[in-house]
Write an enzyme that holds these catalytic residues in place. Structure first.
Site, PDB file in Angstrom:
ATOM      1  N   SER A  57      -0.105  -1.887   9.592  1.00  0.00           N
ATOM      2  CA  SER A  57      -1.278  -2.760   9.507  1.00  0.00           C
ATOM      3  C   SER A  57      -1.475  -3.335   8.108  1.00  0.00           C
ATOM      4  O   SER A  57      -2.138  -4.362   7.963  1.00  0.00           O
ATOM      5  CB  SER A  57      -2.535  -2.018   9.943  1.00  0.00           C
ATOM      6  OG  SER A  57      -2.872  -1.023   9.002  1.00  0.00           O
ATOM      7  N   LYS A  68      -7.452  -0.394   4.620  1.00  0.00           N
ATOM      8  CA  LYS A  68      -7.531  -1.854   4.782  1.00  0.00           C
ATOM      9  C   LYS A  68      -7.968  -2.477   3.457  1.00  0.00           C
ATOM     10  O   LYS A  68      -8.343  -1.797   2.521  1.00  0.00           O
ATOM     11  CB  LYS A  68      -8.550  -2.254   5.862  1.00  0.00           C
ATOM     12  CG  LYS A  68      -8.344  -1.599   7.206  1.00  0.00           C
ATOM     13  CD  LYS A  68      -7.141  -2.089   7.936  1.00  0.00           C
ATOM     14  CE  LYS A  68      -7.026  -1.370   9.275  1.00  0.00           C
ATOM     15  NZ  LYS A  68      -5.690  -1.084   9.652  1.00  0.00           N
TER      16      LYS A  68
END
Length: 194
Positions: free
Chosen positions: A61, A109
């Site tokens: 990701s 993230k």
């Protein structure tokens, strides 16, 4: 044998007053540490475990910034002194409404917006407060569309660098700041097969 004696330059270097603080002057630092050394090691180990940790990257990701199998150092102290900033890469506990994660699950993230900002994704670009963001770190442009999202105070908006293969704020909305565990400091190990 004169070639075994130290030269005059070496003697002046060692005896020069500003160089006397150097630990190699006495070579005492090479001996086995006693209780003092053990206590110092213990304090450093406790501080390290309190203010940093090593994490493993299990998914793509955050590709290309972080790859599967990377080991990263996460520091946990800086957010005691400052607020999270845009483009910080953070580790965090998933929002409470999200199911499917274990009790100790931690995600990683990039922060793209802070409290008070408006986020939108369309035409393959991220817009924050109506301004298209220049993002040279993403794997590819997002293929999804995201309507206007207001980020409330005390929240951040996080997206993975691999925008089309990331479970992030575009799926579940803004992230509360209190969920943030720490900030990415550096990659300490990258497998050679990548």
């Amino acid at each position: 044998m004169s070639f075994l004696r130290p030269c005059a330059l070496y003697k002046s270097f060692i005896t020069f007053p500003s160089r006397r603080w150097m630990p190699c002057q006495s070579w005492g630092f090479l001996r086995w540490p006693g209780f003092d050394g053990f206590f110092r090691f213990l304090v450093i180990a406790l501080l390290w475990s309190t203010f940093s940790e090593i994490r493993f990257i299990p998914s793509s990701s955050m590709y290309p910034t972080l790859r599967v199998g990377d080991r990263i150092i996460v520091e946990k102290a800086s957010y005691f002194f400052r607020s999270p900033a845009i483009n910080d890469i953070v580790t965090f506990r998933p929002p409470e409404q999200e199911t499917g994660f274990g009790k100790d699950a931690v995600l990683i993230k990039r922060i793209v917006a802070k409290g008070g900002d408006v986020v939108q994704v369309h035409h393959g670009s991220l817009y924050v407060n109506g301004v298209a963001q220049t993002e040279d770190f993403i794997a590819e442009r997002p293929s999804y569309t995201l309507e206007l999202n207001y980020v409330p105070s005390g929240h951040v908006y996080v997206l993975g660098d691999n925008r089309n293969n990331s479970y992030d704020s575009h799926d579940w909305g803004p992230l509360p700041v209190e969920n943030i565990v720490g900030r990415y400091a550096m990659c300490c190990y990258r497998p050679s097969n990548h």
